[in-house]
Enzyme design. Structure first.
Site, PDB file in Angstrom:
ATOM      1  N   CYS A 121       0.863  -1.173   0.000  1.00  0.00           N
ATOM      2  CA  CYS A 121       0.000   0.000   0.000  1.00  0.00           C
ATOM      3  C   CYS A 121       0.905   1.229   0.000  1.00  0.00           C
ATOM      4  CB  CYS A 121      -0.884   0.013   1.243  1.00  0.00           C
ATOM      5  SG  CYS A 121      -1.722   1.593   1.426  1.00  0.00           S
ATOM      6  N   GLU A 156      10.132  -1.367 -10.491  1.00  0.00           N
ATOM      7  CA  GLU A 156       8.934  -1.429 -11.345  1.00  0.00           C
ATOM      8  C   GLU A 156       7.648  -1.070 -10.610  1.00  0.00           C
ATOM      9  OE1 GLU A 156       8.952  -5.227 -13.423  1.00  0.00           O
ATOM     10  OE2 GLU A 156      10.356  -4.421 -14.895  1.00  0.00           O
ATOM     11  N   CYS A 161      -3.820   0.055  -4.921  1.00  0.00           N
ATOM     12  CA  CYS A 161      -4.321  -0.412  -3.629  1.00  0.00           C
ATOM     13  C   CYS A 161      -5.643   0.308  -3.364  1.00  0.00           C
ATOM     14  CB  CYS A 161      -3.327  -0.096  -2.524  1.00  0.00           C
ATOM     15  SG  CYS A 161      -3.924  -0.602  -0.901  1.00  0.00           S
ATOM     16  N   CYS A 166      -6.182   4.340   1.363  1.00  0.00           N
ATOM     17  CA  CYS A 166      -6.113   4.858  -0.015  1.00  0.00           C
ATOM     18  C   CYS A 166      -7.418   5.558  -0.395  1.00  0.00           C
ATOM     19  CB  CYS A 166      -5.790   3.733  -0.995  1.00  0.00           C
ATOM     20  SG  CYS A 166      -4.073   3.171  -0.832  1.00  0.00           S
ATOM     21  N   GLU A 313      17.105  -3.182 -17.680  1.00  0.00           N
ATOM     22  CA  GLU A 313      17.014  -4.646 -17.706  1.00  0.00           C
ATOM     23  C   GLU A 313      16.650  -5.100 -19.107  1.00  0.00           C
ATOM     24  OE1 GLU A 313      14.158  -6.446 -15.057  1.00  0.00           O
ATOM     25  OE2 GLU A 313      14.626  -5.054 -13.452  1.00  0.00           O
ATOM     26  N   GLU A 361      11.880 -17.683 -10.471  1.00  0.00           N
ATOM     27  CA  GLU A 361      12.670 -17.180 -11.594  1.00  0.00           C
ATOM     28  C   GLU A 361      13.850 -18.089 -11.946  1.00  0.00           C
ATOM     29  OE1 GLU A 361      13.288 -12.961 -10.655  1.00  0.00           O
ATOM     30  OE2 GLU A 361      11.662 -12.510 -12.054  1.00  0.00           O
TER      31      GLU A 361
HETATM   32  C1  GLA Z   1      11.233  -7.482 -14.116  1.00  0.00           C
HETATM   33  C2  GLA Z   1      11.801  -7.318 -12.727  1.00  0.00           C
HETATM   34  C3  GLA Z   1      12.946  -8.239 -12.431  1.00  0.00           C
HETATM   35  C4  GLA Z   1      12.705  -9.620 -12.978  1.00  0.00           C
HETATM   36  C5  GLA Z   1      12.426  -9.514 -14.458  1.00  0.00           C
HETATM   37  C6  GLA Z   1      12.223 -10.851 -15.120  1.00  0.00           C
HETATM   38  O1  GLA Z   1      11.747  -6.651 -15.040  1.00  0.00           O
HETATM   39  O2  GLA Z   1      12.179  -5.992 -12.447  1.00  0.00           O
HETATM   40  O3  GLA Z   1      13.098  -8.294 -11.027  1.00  0.00           O
HETATM   41  O4  GLA Z   1      11.631 -10.213 -12.329  1.00  0.00           O
HETATM   42  O5  GLA Z   1      11.249  -8.775 -14.642  1.00  0.00           O
HETATM   43  O6  GLA Z   1      12.058 -10.715 -16.503  1.00  0.00           O
HETATM   44 ZN    ZN Z   2      -3.797   1.270   0.444  1.00  0.00          ZN
END
Ligand code: GLA
Ligand code: ZN
Length: 685
Positions: A121, A156, A161, A166, A313, A361
């Site tokens: 949250c 990311e 929420c 909220c 990434e 992963e």
């Molecule tokens: C995202 C996340 C990473 C990983 C990749 C896998 O971009 O930020 O931590 O999980 O995906 O593709």
């Molecule tokens: Zn919340």
């Protein structure tokens, strides 16, 4: 032109990626081996600490930095720098147990259990306090460490929420925006179906078991989610910057396809834009199309700050989360990184350095696979990419990407299009509309910024606004001035219908709808089934039209093309209006790609848009360019086809990878690229 360095402490192309040594604490030999292998792979930086909260604060207020100290120092002794993350993307068990409010509530009111990540949250005072605490501790310990070149705030940001904290924050945000319930009821048109709000507490976020019919609410809720997520992120930025303001901050975005958050609104406090790019190479719809879609997101990332950005990434080989995870064929990895650089990235970074042994992963590829050796194709291709980035570093790092064309992709417009119940509820292809316009420029080496409605258009010669349904306040004035001053504007079907709270504009031909600039008014709009088409006749050729067809009445515009079918056969489908010193074109239906190629081939030569080179690249290839401090063009020729392609050259260039001079023609191998530089200075404004 040259930009200031993105990471002043280490002003070089970054080559590295996410490194999660806390998963390997019980394997000291592996940690030692990692350093040796990273050096072999030409890694010069890693992102650390993204998911390390449980390691550095195993119990509340018990901080333990020994492990991280050792990792950062050892890496640095080996010339590997650190992009240091704040760990707010995933929290330890103890924190959720002690402060249950940190866990999210979904739109149906269901509270989440502990699990997953990026699901806190963002309003919770307890979470904000714990995050502030750990961020401050990290900054106090590492913000002046010579190895640390950049802050990676959280990971990311995404999602929503709907908890009571909220809801209350949303109500407060609305009070500040609308001041009175009368204003809000009008802006949201809530007298409809007796949904009039008589108390602020009646307001609740949109929900499948509650309100979905008030579209002004839906769009404002999304704005609030961006506002609140940004506020959370900014508090993190303040925490680390208050210790040492010198270290730049970034957060890893997800490109233009993660449109839950408005990245333009989010990026104001960020020093550096970075994003995570996972193209679906070798998908059945073709690498050339995949590359186009990724290039759009690169161009958006660059345009956010009008400067180079970071590819934070990408996967060294396969992902683990698609329905089908294909291997990258030989060459594709390096080409994919080069595509990012070609569009303005100053890095090639990966998820991740070492492949996880367990959990979800474990099948995601990594620079170092479960074999733990350098004897893999992935390792070799990553090392080659590192070598390449080192080789082109002095020529490319910090160079700029001059662009005189802008295509508007507006996140708020996307939100509004997503909720409408309108002429075509089986879908309006907003992204498709953007891609069809972008393709011509991408193929022909004309740099294009992807910007939203808040952008300053005065630097562009050509602005393309596909399906700009929602005119956010101020856009009309900016576009009017742009055309008046000599700019060329291209709009497409279903543009300028509603204001920013999703209320339809009233009146026939009005300035609010930009009717003066466009030279027509729209009476009605027909919707087509998926397999139904009309035709546009333009310069004696017929082009397929789909989705929607607007029936419009010219006021001052010229008609360049007409519908060929149905009761509106002969009515305008393509118009041109001269306004001030500029021109405004409108395409009144969704036209096929071929139309845009022909239309722009005709239009663009009349404008002053610089191409990478005066040559047409073959099908399957793309070309783009950057400009260095001496005004020389750095040209990236890319071939997404499996077979080599011959490219004719308009003059002599230097290949900055092989150092050889190239003239007349050159070959670009399958899934490969060439990077050239002009020999003489070229003057640009
Ligand atoms: C995202 C996340 C990473 C990983 C990749 C896998 O971009 O930020 O931590 O999980 O995906 O593709
Ligand atoms: Zn919340």
């Amino acid at each position: 032109m040259q930009h200031t360095p993105i990471t002043p402490k280490f002003p070089h192309m970054l080559h590295g990626g996410d490194y999660n040594p806390e998963q390997w604490k019980a394997y000291p030999d592996i940690l030692k081996q990692d350093i040796i292998l990273m050096k072999k792979a030409e890694i010069n930086c890693v992102s650390l600490g993204i998911f390390s909260w449980a390691e550095i604060e195993p119990e509340e207020n018990q901080f333990s930095f020994d492990f991280l100290d050792k990792i950062i120092n050892t890496l640095y002794e080996n010339q590997i720098h650190t992009v240091l993350a704040t760990p707010s993307g995933a929290r330890p068990h103890w924190l959720a147990e002690k402060y249950p409010e940190v866990l999210r509530t979904d739109e149906t009111g269901r509270k989440a259990l502990f699990g997953q990540r990026e699901n806190h949250c963002y309003t919770s005072p307890a979470y904000r306090e714990r995050v502030r605490m750990i961020d401050t501790k990290l900054a106090e310990r590492y913000a002046s460490h010579p190895a640390v070149i950049l802050w990676h705030i959280s990971n990311e940001f995404c999602g929503e929420c709907h908890c009571e904290l909220c809801q209350n924050a949303f109500r407060q945000w609305l009070k500040e925006k609308y001041h009175t319930l009368d204003n809000l009821n009008h802006a949201w048109w809530s007298h409809f179906w007796s949904h009039t709000y008589t108390d602020w507490n009646q307001i609740h976020s949109p929900s499948p078991i509650g309100e979905t019919s008030v579209h002004g609410l839906s769009v404002d809720w999304k704005r609030f989610v961006t506002y609140q997520s940004t506020d959370f992120m900014n508090a993190e930025i303040d925490a680390v910057k208050s210790v040492n303001p010198q270290i730049p901050v970034t957060t890893n975005f997800m490109g233009m396809y993660a449109y839950g958050l408005d990245y333009t609104a989010m990026s104001r406090k960020l020093d550096v834009i970075s994003w995570d790019c996972y193209p679906e190479w070798h998908a059945f719809w073709g690498n050339h199309n995949v590359a186009l879609v990724e290039s759009l997101s690169h161009d958006m990332s660059r345009a956010l700050k009008q400067r180079s950005f970071l590819l934070m990434e990408c996967t060294p080989n396969t992902t683990n989360w698609r329905s089908i995870s294909k291997l990258k064929k030989p060459g594709m990895h390096e080409l994919s990184v080069v595509n990012a650089v070609a569009h303005g990235a100053d890095s090639g970074m990966y998820f991740q350095i070492r492949q996880s042994r367990g959990s979800c992963e474990k099948f995601h590829s990594a620079v170092i696979s479960h074999t733990g050796t350098e004897h893999t194709r992935t390792f070799r291709e990553v090392s080659e990419t590192g070598k390449l980035l080192r080789k082109i570093d002095s020529a490319v790092y910090g160079s700029s990407t001059p662009a005189k064309t802008a295509i508007i992709f507006d996140t708020e417009n996307k939100w509004a299009l997503d909720v409408i119940q309108g002429p075509r509820n089986i879908g309006l292809d907003y992204f498709g509309a953007i891609q069809k316009c972008y393709r011509y420029f991408w193929k022909n080496g004309i740099n294009t910024d992807i910007v939203d409605e808040t952008a300053d258009f005065s630097k562009y010669e050509l602005v393309i606004a596909p399906m700009l349904y929602m005119f956010r306040s101020g856009i009309q004035e900016k576009l009017r001035k742009f055309v008046e001053n000599g700019g060329t504007l291209v709009t497409t079907v279903f543009s300028g219908i509603v204001n920013e709270t999703d209320l339809c504009f009233l009146g026939e031909a009005t300035e609010e709808k930009l009717s003066d600039v466009m030279g027509f008014w729209i009476e009605e709009t027909d919707a087509l089934y998926d397999d139904e088409h009309n035709l546009l006749n333009y310069q004696d050729l017929n082009y397929e039209l789909s989705e929607l067809c607007e029936l419009l009445h010219p006021t001052t515009c010229k008609v360049l093309g007409t519908y060929q079918k149905d009761f509106y056969q002969g009515m305008p489908a393509l118009t041109l209006n001269a306004f001030g010193r500029g021109l405004a074109y409108h395409i009144a239906a969704s036209a096929e790609e071929r139309f845009f190629d022909d239309f722009f081939s005709e239009l663009v030569p009349q404008l002053n848009l610089e191409r990478a080179m005066e040559t047409n690249v073959p099908e399957g290839c793309s070309v783009t360019w950057r400009e260095d401090a001496q005004g020389r063009k750095i040209i990236f020729l890319q071939n997404y086809a499996e077979e080599s392609k011959e490219i004719l050259l308009d003059k002599t260039y230097q290949d900055i990878v092989t150092d050889e001079l190239c003239k007349d023609s050159l070959t670009v191998g399958g899934f490969s690229f060439r990077i050239l530089r002009t020999l003489e200075e070229t003057a640009h404004e």
